[in-house]
Structure formats: structure tokens, C-alpha cells
Design a protein around this motif. Structure first.
Motif, mmCIF file in Angstrom:
data_model
loop_
_atom_site.group_PDB
_atom_site.id
_atom_site.type_symbol
_atom_site.label_atom_id
_atom_site.label_comp_id
_atom_site.label_asym_id
_atom_site.label_seq_id
_atom_site.Cartn_x
_atom_site.Cartn_y
_atom_site.Cartn_z
ATOM 1 N N ASP A 172 1.691 -3.101 -7.174
ATOM 2 C CA ASP A 172 1.554 -4.536 -7.406
ATOM 3 C C ASP A 172 2.784 -5.025 -8.170
ATOM 4 O O ASP A 172 2.891 -4.852 -9.375
ATOM 5 C CB ASP A 172 0.276 -4.818 -8.194
ATOM 6 N N TYR A 173 3.706 -5.637 -7.434
ATOM 7 C CA TYR A 173 4.965 -6.111 -8.003
ATOM 8 C C TYR A 173 4.888 -7.558 -8.499
ATOM 9 O O TYR A 173 5.885 -8.111 -8.941
ATOM 10 C CB TYR A 173 6.079 -6.034 -6.945
ATOM 11 N N ARG A 174 3.731 -8.193 -8.440
ATOM 12 C CA ARG A 174 3.634 -9.626 -8.745
ATOM 13 C C ARG A 174 4.029 -9.975 -10.171
ATOM 14 O O ARG A 174 4.734 -10.954 -10.399
ATOM 15 C CB ARG A 174 2.220 -10.136 -8.474
ATOM 16 N N ASP A 175 3.575 -9.222 -11.161
ATOM 17 C CA ASP A 175 3.825 -9.577 -12.563
ATOM 18 C C ASP A 175 5.045 -8.898 -13.155
ATOM 19 O O ASP A 175 5.750 -9.499 -13.971
ATOM 20 C CB ASP A 175 2.601 -9.248 -13.425
ATOM 21 N N THR A 176 5.275 -7.642 -12.791
ATOM 22 C CA THR A 176 6.391 -6.881 -13.368
ATOM 23 C C THR A 176 7.136 -6.137 -12.263
ATOM 24 O O THR A 176 6.881 -4.960 -12.006
ATOM 25 C CB THR A 176 5.886 -5.877 -14.424
ATOM 26 N N PRO A 177 8.076 -6.805 -11.610
ATOM 27 C CA PRO A 177 8.798 -6.186 -10.496
ATOM 28 C C PRO A 177 9.524 -4.893 -10.847
ATOM 29 O O PRO A 177 9.648 -4.006 -10.014
ATOM 30 C CB PRO A 177 9.800 -7.260 -10.073
ATOM 31 N N SER A 178 9.964 -4.742 -12.079
ATOM 32 C CA SER A 178 10.673 -3.527 -12.454
ATOM 33 C C SER A 178 9.727 -2.366 -12.769
ATOM 34 O O SER A 178 10.155 -1.212 -12.797
ATOM 35 C CB SER A 178 11.583 -3.787 -13.656
ATOM 36 N N GLN A 179 8.462 -2.647 -13.014
ATOM 37 C CA GLN A 179 7.459 -1.623 -13.339
ATOM 38 C C GLN A 179 6.132 -2.042 -12.700
ATOM 39 O O GLN A 179 5.246 -2.565 -13.382
ATOM 40 C CB GLN A 179 7.311 -1.490 -14.854
ATOM 41 N N PRO A 180 5.982 -1.829 -11.371
ATOM 42 C CA PRO A 180 4.769 -2.324 -10.711
ATOM 43 C C PRO A 180 3.506 -1.624 -11.205
ATOM 44 O O PRO A 180 3.515 -0.437 -11.501
ATOM 45 C CB PRO A 180 5.020 -2.004 -9.241
ATOM 46 N N GLY A 181 2.453 -2.408 -11.303
ATOM 47 C CA GLY A 181 1.156 -1.837 -11.599
ATOM 48 C C GLY A 181 0.567 -1.234 -10.329
ATOM 49 O O GLY A 181 1.131 -1.372 -9.241
ATOM 50 N N ILE A 182 -0.573 -0.598 -10.482
ATOM 51 C CA ILE A 182 -1.272 0.001 -9.349
ATOM 52 C C ILE A 182 -2.632 -0.688 -9.238
ATOM 53 O O ILE A 182 -3.345 -0.835 -10.239
ATOM 54 C CB ILE A 182 -1.466 1.521 -9.538
ATOM 55 N N VAL A 183 -2.975 -1.128 -8.026
ATOM 56 C CA VAL A 183 -4.246 -1.802 -7.790
ATOM 57 C C VAL A 183 -4.970 -1.165 -6.613
ATOM 58 O O VAL A 183 -4.365 -0.489 -5.780
ATOM 59 C CB VAL A 183 -4.052 -3.314 -7.522
ATOM 60 N N LEU A 184 -6.260 -1.419 -6.562
ATOM 61 C CA LEU A 184 -7.097 -1.007 -5.444
ATOM 62 C C LEU A 184 -7.432 -2.249 -4.637
ATOM 63 O O LEU A 184 -7.838 -3.273 -5.210
ATOM 64 C CB LEU A 184 -8.392 -0.372 -5.966
ATOM 65 N N ILE A 185 -7.252 -2.178 -3.329
ATOM 66 C CA ILE A 185 -7.674 -3.246 -2.427
ATOM 67 C C ILE A 185 -8.907 -2.722 -1.693
ATOM 68 O O ILE A 185 -8.834 -1.729 -0.968
ATOM 69 C CB ILE A 185 -6.584 -3.603 -1.393
ATOM 70 N N THR A 186 -10.040 -3.377 -1.905
ATOM 71 C CA THR A 186 -11.286 -2.930 -1.284
ATOM 72 C C THR A 186 -11.346 -3.366 0.183
ATOM 73 O O THR A 186 -10.523 -4.177 0.633
ATOM 74 C CB THR A 186 -12.513 -3.508 -2.010
ATOM 75 N N VAL A 187 -12.343 -2.876 0.900
ATOM 76 C CA VAL A 187 -12.512 -3.285 2.297
ATOM 77 C C VAL A 187 -12.865 -4.769 2.390
ATOM 78 O O VAL A 187 -12.644 -5.396 3.425
ATOM 79 C CB VAL A 187 -13.556 -2.415 3.033
ATOM 80 N N GLU A 188 -13.381 -5.336 1.300
ATOM 81 C CA GLU A 188 -13.666 -6.776 1.247
ATOM 82 C C GLU A 188 -12.427 -7.573 0.839
ATOM 83 O O GLU A 188 -12.480 -8.782 0.700
ATOM 84 C CB GLU A 188 -14.797 -7.069 0.255
ATOM 85 N N MET A 189 -11.305 -6.887 0.611
ATOM 86 C CA MET A 189 -10.022 -7.453 0.205
ATOM 87 C C MET A 189 -10.030 -7.976 -1.219
ATOM 88 O O MET A 189 -9.248 -8.840 -1.599
ATOM 89 C CB MET A 189 -9.535 -8.550 1.171
ATOM 90 N N ASP A 190 -10.920 -7.433 -2.063
ATOM 91 C CA ASP A 190 -10.882 -7.705 -3.494
ATOM 92 C C ASP A 190 -9.817 -6.808 -4.115
ATOM 93 O O ASP A 190 -9.548 -5.714 -3.604
ATOM 94 C CB ASP A 190 -12.240 -7.432 -4.140
ATOM 95 N N PRO A 196 0.811 -1.215 0.000
ATOM 96 C CA PRO A 196 0.000 0.000 0.000
ATOM 97 C C PRO A 196 0.847 1.268 0.000
ATOM 98 O O PRO A 196 1.936 1.303 0.574
ATOM 99 C CB PRO A 196 -0.794 -0.112 1.299
ATOM 100 N N PHE A 197 0.316 2.315 -0.666
ATOM 101 C CA PHE A 197 0.971 3.624 -0.607
ATOM 102 C C PHE A 197 -0.025 4.767 -0.447
ATOM 103 O O PHE A 197 0.371 5.904 -0.196
ATOM 104 C CB PHE A 197 1.884 3.870 -1.818
ATOM 105 N N ALA A 198 -1.329 4.492 -0.579
ATOM 106 C CA ALA A 198 -2.328 5.552 -0.436
ATOM 107 C C ALA A 198 -3.623 4.970 0.125
ATOM 108 O O ALA A 198 -3.894 3.780 -0.009
ATOM 109 C CB ALA A 198 -2.593 6.234 -1.773
ATOM 110 N N LEU A 199 -4.397 5.838 0.746
ATOM 111 C CA LEU A 199 -5.676 5.476 1.347
ATOM 112 C C LEU A 199 -6.769 6.290 0.682
ATOM 113 O O LEU A 199 -6.609 7.488 0.449
ATOM 114 C CB LEU A 199 -5.625 5.794 2.847
ATOM 115 N N THR A 200 -7.887 5.633 0.351
ATOM 116 C CA THR A 200 -9.006 6.352 -0.252
ATOM 117 C C THR A 200 -9.937 6.870 0.844
ATOM 118 O O THR A 200 -9.860 6.439 1.996
ATOM 119 C CB THR A 200 -9.830 5.452 -1.204
ATOM 120 N N GLY A 201 -10.835 7.757 0.454
ATOM 121 C CA GLY A 201 -11.797 8.302 1.392
ATOM 122 C C GLY A 201 -12.758 7.271 1.947
ATOM 123 O O GLY A 201 -13.367 7.475 2.994
#
Length: 99
Positions: free
Chosen positions: A64-82, A51-56
């Protein structure tokens, strides 16, 4: 700690970035601690998501370093952990911010 502009389309509608998380060990900043957020998410998320940011609405924006460690994607983790993809890179994430 809040970007301006602070609204981003997270793939399921707009969300506001309430704060960028901090690496500070100061007790007054604990609610915005990367370490505490990571400890909270760690049992519920795959290895390589940080994590690096929190939403309202209490959701987390993460690298998200899982697929491309040199260029991580950005994902949202919901309160349901989706997990939802937001951007392919941090640069793309910043470009998607709007009012």
C-alpha cells in the motif's frame, strides 16, 4: 512460492499465505501472476495498492503505497474488496509470519 512459516495474523484472525505472486509471463504460472491480480483488483481498489501474495481463501496481500511511498504498508484485500491493514512495512510483515 510459499513462505515458510506461512501463517499471519491479518487483524481479523490468522490467514495462510498460499503463494507469492510471480512476474513470469509463463502461461502455466498465470494463476499466480501479479499482472492478472492487479488487473482484477484495479477497478475495485484505490490507486497505489499492488498485490504480491495470495491467501488460501482467495484474498490478496498487497503493498500500500498511498500514504508512504518510500515505505509501503501491507494490507489485505478481501474477496468483498474491503481493505485491512496487516503491517507497517514488508519487514514487519515477514516478522509476523508464524506456524
Amino acid at each position: 512460492m510459499t513462505p515458510n512459516p506461512h501463517i499471519i495474523d491479518v487483524g481479523r484472525g490468522d490467514s495462510s499465505i498460499c503463494a507469492f505472486l510471480t512476474i513470469s509471463e509463463d502461461e502455466s504460472s498465470r494463476a499466480y501472476s501479479i499482472r492478472d491480480a492487479h488487473d482484477l483488483l484495479k477497478p475495485h481498489t484505490p490507486l497505489g495498492v499492488y498485490p504480491f501474495a495470495l491467501t488460501g481463501s482467495g484474498e490478496y496481500i498487497c503493498f500500500d503505497y498511498r500514504d508512504t511511498p518510500s515505505q509501503p504498508g501491507i494490507v489485505l484485500i478481501t474477496v468483498e474488496m474491503d481493505i485491512y491493514p496487516v503491517a507497517n512495512s514488508f519487514s514487519e510483515f515477514l516478522e509476523k509470519l508464524h506456524d
